[in-house]
Design a protein around this motif. Structure first.
Motif, PDB file in Angstrom:
ATOM      1  N   GLY A  42      -6.282 -10.148   7.829  1.00  0.00           N
ATOM      2  CA  GLY A  42      -5.493  -9.303   8.717  1.00  0.00           C
ATOM      3  C   GLY A  42      -3.997  -9.484   8.595  1.00  0.00           C
ATOM      4  O   GLY A  42      -3.238  -8.895   9.368  1.00  0.00           O
ATOM      5  N   VAL A  43      -3.548 -10.287   7.625  1.00  0.00           N
ATOM      6  CA  VAL A  43      -2.113 -10.545   7.438  1.00  0.00           C
ATOM      7  C   VAL A  43      -1.679 -10.174   6.027  1.00  0.00           C
ATOM      8  O   VAL A  43      -0.868  -9.275   5.815  1.00  0.00           O
ATOM      9  N   ASP A  44      -2.207 -10.890   5.033  1.00  0.00           N
ATOM     10  CA  ASP A  44      -1.836 -10.658   3.633  1.00  0.00           C
ATOM     11  C   ASP A  44      -2.990 -10.073   2.825  1.00  0.00           C
ATOM     12  O   ASP A  44      -2.769  -9.407   1.816  1.00  0.00           O
ATOM     13  N   TYR A  45      -4.219 -10.364   3.251  1.00  0.00           N
ATOM     14  CA  TYR A  45      -5.410  -9.839   2.589  1.00  0.00           C
ATOM     15  C   TYR A  45      -6.042  -8.770   3.474  1.00  0.00           C
ATOM     16  O   TYR A  45      -6.514  -9.059   4.580  1.00  0.00           O
ATOM     17  N   MET A  46      -6.053  -7.532   3.001  1.00  0.00           N
ATOM     18  CA  MET A  46      -6.713  -6.445   3.722  1.00  0.00           C
ATOM     19  C   MET A  46      -6.751  -5.202   2.833  1.00  0.00           C
ATOM     20  O   MET A  46      -5.851  -4.993   2.021  1.00  0.00           O
ATOM     21  N   PRO A  47      -7.812  -4.392   2.936  1.00  0.00           N
ATOM     22  CA  PRO A  47      -7.869  -3.171   2.125  1.00  0.00           C
ATOM     23  C   PRO A  47      -6.885  -2.122   2.634  1.00  0.00           C
ATOM     24  O   PRO A  47      -6.762  -1.903   3.837  1.00  0.00           O
ATOM     25  N   LEU A  48      -6.171  -1.494   1.695  1.00  0.00           N
ATOM     26  CA  LEU A  48      -5.238  -0.421   2.015  1.00  0.00           C
ATOM     27  C   LEU A  48      -5.553   0.786   1.139  1.00  0.00           C
ATOM     28  O   LEU A  48      -6.123   0.641   0.048  1.00  0.00           O
ATOM     29  N   PRO A  49      -5.173   1.992   1.564  1.00  0.00           N
ATOM     30  CA  PRO A  49      -5.384   3.184   0.733  1.00  0.00           C
ATOM     31  C   PRO A  49      -4.687   3.037  -0.621  1.00  0.00           C
ATOM     32  O   PRO A  49      -3.581   2.498  -0.697  1.00  0.00           O
ATOM     33  N   THR A  50      -5.319   3.545  -1.665  1.00  0.00           N
ATOM     34  CA  THR A  50      -4.794   3.368  -3.020  1.00  0.00           C
ATOM     35  C   THR A  50      -3.410   3.992  -3.183  1.00  0.00           C
ATOM     36  O   THR A  50      -2.520   3.403  -3.804  1.00  0.00           O
ATOM     37  N   TRP A  51      -3.204   5.199  -2.632  1.00  0.00           N
ATOM     38  CA  TRP A  51      -1.905   5.858  -2.785  1.00  0.00           C
ATOM     39  C   TRP A  51      -0.806   5.022  -2.123  1.00  0.00           C
ATOM     40  O   TRP A  51       0.319   4.955  -2.624  1.00  0.00           O
ATOM     41  N   LYS A  52      -1.149   4.379  -1.038  1.00  0.00           N
ATOM     42  CA  LYS A  52      -0.171   3.557  -0.334  1.00  0.00           C
ATOM     43  C   LYS A  52       0.138   2.293  -1.142  1.00  0.00           C
ATOM     44  O   LYS A  52       1.291   1.870  -1.233  1.00  0.00           O
ATOM     45  N   ILE A  53      -0.912   1.698  -1.737  1.00  0.00           N
ATOM     46  CA  ILE A  53      -0.708   0.512  -2.572  1.00  0.00           C
ATOM     47  C   ILE A  53       0.176   0.845  -3.765  1.00  0.00           C
ATOM     48  O   ILE A  53       1.058   0.073  -4.136  1.00  0.00           O
ATOM     49  N   PHE A  54      -0.058   2.013  -4.370  1.00  0.00           N
ATOM     50  CA  PHE A  54       0.770   2.423  -5.511  1.00  0.00           C
ATOM     51  C   PHE A  54       2.234   2.527  -5.108  1.00  0.00           C
ATOM     52  O   PHE A  54       3.126   2.043  -5.811  1.00  0.00           O
ATOM     53  N   MET A  55       2.504   3.181  -3.993  1.00  0.00           N
ATOM     54  CA  MET A  55       3.873   3.356  -3.525  1.00  0.00           C
ATOM     55  C   MET A  55       4.522   2.008  -3.210  1.00  0.00           C
ATOM     56  O   MET A  55       5.696   1.783  -3.524  1.00  0.00           O
ATOM     57  N   ILE A  56       3.760   1.110  -2.589  1.00  0.00           N
ATOM     58  CA  ILE A  56       4.299  -0.216  -2.266  1.00  0.00           C
ATOM     59  C   ILE A  56       4.586  -0.994  -3.542  1.00  0.00           C
ATOM     60  O   ILE A  56       5.640  -1.616  -3.683  1.00  0.00           O
ATOM     61  N   GLN A  57       3.638  -0.965  -4.488  1.00  0.00           N
ATOM     62  CA  GLN A  57       3.837  -1.673  -5.752  1.00  0.00           C
ATOM     63  C   GLN A  57       5.056  -1.134  -6.486  1.00  0.00           C
ATOM     64  O   GLN A  57       5.889  -1.904  -6.997  1.00  0.00           O
ATOM     65  N   PHE A  58       5.187   0.189  -6.526  1.00  0.00           N
ATOM     66  CA  PHE A  58       6.331   0.798  -7.207  1.00  0.00           C
ATOM     67  C   PHE A  58       7.639   0.363  -6.561  1.00  0.00           C
ATOM     68  O   PHE A  58       8.592  -0.021  -7.250  1.00  0.00           O
ATOM     69  N   LEU A  59       7.694   0.388  -5.242  1.00  0.00           N
ATOM     70  CA  LEU A  59       8.924   0.017  -4.553  1.00  0.00           C
ATOM     71  C   LEU A  59       9.186  -1.484  -4.670  1.00  0.00           C
ATOM     72  O   LEU A  59      10.337  -1.921  -4.775  1.00  0.00           O
ATOM     73  N   ASN A  60       8.108  -2.292  -4.650  1.00  0.00           N
ATOM     74  CA  ASN A  60       8.258  -3.737  -4.815  1.00  0.00           C
ATOM     75  C   ASN A  60       8.948  -4.085  -6.124  1.00  0.00           C
ATOM     76  O   ASN A  60       9.830  -4.939  -6.172  1.00  0.00           O
ATOM     77  N   ILE A  61       8.512  -3.440  -7.204  1.00  0.00           N
ATOM     78  CA  ILE A  61       9.009  -3.821  -8.525  1.00  0.00           C
ATOM     79  C   ILE A  61      10.295  -3.089  -8.906  1.00  0.00           C
ATOM     80  O   ILE A  61      11.010  -3.523  -9.814  1.00  0.00           O
ATOM     81  N   ALA A  62      10.592  -1.986  -8.205  1.00  0.00           N
ATOM     82  CA  ALA A  62      11.737  -1.166  -8.626  1.00  0.00           C
ATOM     83  C   ALA A  62      13.066  -1.858  -8.368  1.00  0.00           C
ATOM     84  O   ALA A  62      13.806  -2.185  -9.291  1.00  0.00           O
TER      85      ALA A  62
END
Length: 472
Positions: A42-62
């Motif tokens: 419920g903090v760092d490990y939890m399933p999220l929608p794929t489109w949201k994960i993609f956007m987060i990953q993109f922004l994380n690395i950008a």
């Protein structure tokens, strides 16, 4: 314009062809339970929608890399196109995909743990320290730059110091709260903003029909200080996030802990890097036009503002500058979040309670604040920190690529895919140490001889390990 257009197409084809090949080599298991379910806290490990994960990953690395790094790299001319395309497809996206997928298979393991498993415990301990230092530097440089931009476009009382305090406070909140509370809600919006900005610039490049250099014109450097900043290896350090960045491997575990299925790894990890490469290509092309029109000497933020204001008007320029602000801020907070998780894993401190998260975070934020104060007190302080960040960022990719190489050998996969990038980046980082003015600053051919010797040494060490492994 033809070379630029072909480069964009090649990046897309790279995702469809080489990305698919990399996926087949890794062999994701669609039936395997992912850490999002097996370790859901419920903090760092939890399933999220794929489109949201993609956007987060993109922004994380950008961050600022595909914008500011590409603008700086554009000073090298057409060679920047080649490095972005080749580096992104065969090194950067491959690096991001495999580091993310190995983390996924290892239960969401952090990068130092992955490196330690495949390169040894001593390397693991060194990389823990090295990675945390890099993540703190990311937090530092990604506070200063957006604060300076906001100072420029907001009322006078909202000065640089004001925005540093605001951003720093946000970092602390985002680092402490569960990943779906802040990051999961606002990151997709920020990512859309950054993508919209890049698409606007891309549209104007074609609409304006600007003159861009072609590969047939040659790849000689057009850098104003080309005598002391050779294309190799300086360009490969300058254009980091648009081609290859070790920082990305520290961020991939964050999303590996939220993926619902291993099959989603290619669009999230490989795909986000390709999108970043496209963004870097767009800004490199726009910057080449700017240098032809206005010359050199302005800051990267000023160049972004001029380009967007000229092509997209006042409103467009403000939206673009906000995109430039969002990108580094959202990389800075996840960098410090990653630092918290790495230290928590090392100290074996459970992170389900906010008091425990605060206990780990406070020392990290205290050190980050001290470095920020230093960078503000010394006019050259920030530039020094940025250069060290750039090199340490790429040096981290070297260790990650070698860990991936060993993983592929152990798992009987075509390890040459990782071995060649690992040797090349070893050559880049070691040569940079000898040739860069802020390092040894050696002249002539000596830096390249020494860099080549380091690369050869890495090959010999790896060959000896292969020989011993085969004898077991």
């Amino acid at each position: 314009m033809i070379t630029f257009s072909v480069s964009i197409i090649l990046l897309i084809v790279g995702y469809l062809v080489y990305g698919k090949f990399a996926e087949r080599v890794f062999k994701p298991d669609s039936n395997a339970a992912t850490p999002a379910y097996t370790k859901n806290d419920g903090v760092d490990y939890m399933p999220l929608p794929t489109w949201k994960i993609f956007m987060i990953q993109f922004l994380n690395i950008a961050g600022l890399g595909p914008i500011f790094g590409a603008i700086l790299g554009a000073q090298f001319g057409t060679a920047a196109y080649i490095w972005i395309v080749v580096g992104c497809i065969f090194i950067g996206a491959f690096h991001d995909y495999f580091s993310g997928m190995i983390s996924l298979r290892e239960g969401g393991a952090n990068l130092p743990d992955i490196i330690g498993k495949y390169l040894g415990n001593t390397t693991k301990q060194v990389m823990r320290v090295f990675t945390v230092i890099l993540l703190v530097l990311v937090g530092v440089v990604f506070v200063s730059q957006p604060a300076g931009i906001l100072d420029r476009i907001t009322p006078e009382w909202m000065n640089n110091t004001f925005w540093i305090i605001v951003i720093f406070a946000y970092y602390l909140i985002a680092t402490l709260l569960p990943i779906d509370k802040v990051i999961g809600k606002i990151y997709p919006l920020f990512a859309f903003s950054l993508i919209f900005m890049a698409l606007g610039v891309l549209f104007m490049i074609f609409k304006q029909g600007i003159s861009l250099p072609e590969i047939t014109d040659g790849i000689a450097s057009i850098h104003p200080q080309k005598e002391v900043t050779p294309i190799f290896p300086i360009m490969c350090i300058t254009i980091a996030c648009g081609a290859i960045s070790g920082f990305h491997a520290t961020q991939s575990p964050l999303m590996a802990r939220c993926l619902k299925n291993e099959k989603l790894g290619r669009p999230v990890f490989y795909g986000a890097m390709i999108l970043e490469g496209i963004m870097a290509m767009i800004w490199a092309a726009a910057a080449i036009w700017y240098y032809k029109e206005k010359g050199y000497g302005e800051t990267q933020a000023s160049i972004v503002y001029f380009i967007t204001e000229t092509w997209m008007g006042k409103v467009g320029s403000v939206l673009a500058m906000l995109g430039v602000v969002f990108a580094p801020i959202t990389s800075g907070d996840t960098a410090l979040r990653s630092a918290r998780l790495i230290l928590a894993d090392f100290l074996k401190i459970d992170q389900t309670k906010i008091s425990k998260r605060l206990m780990v975070s406070l020392p990290i934020f205290a050190i980050t604040a001290l470095i920020i104060v230093y960078s503000l007190s010394d006019a050259a302080g920030f530039n020094v920190i940025w250069r060290y960040f750039g090199w340490s960022n790429q040096a981290l990719s070297v260790f990650t690529l070698w860990a991936i190489t060993v993983y592929m050998v152990i798992n009987h996969k075509p390890w040459v895919m990782a071995f060649v990038p690992a040797v090349y980046m070893t050559l880049v980082c070691s040569t940079y140490l000898f040739v860069a003015p802020e390092c040894f600053g050696l002249g002539g051919s000596l830096p390249y001889i020494l860099g080549g010797a380091c690369a050869c040494a890495s090959i010999i060490i790896f060959a000896n390990w292969i020989k011993k492994d085969n004898q077991r």
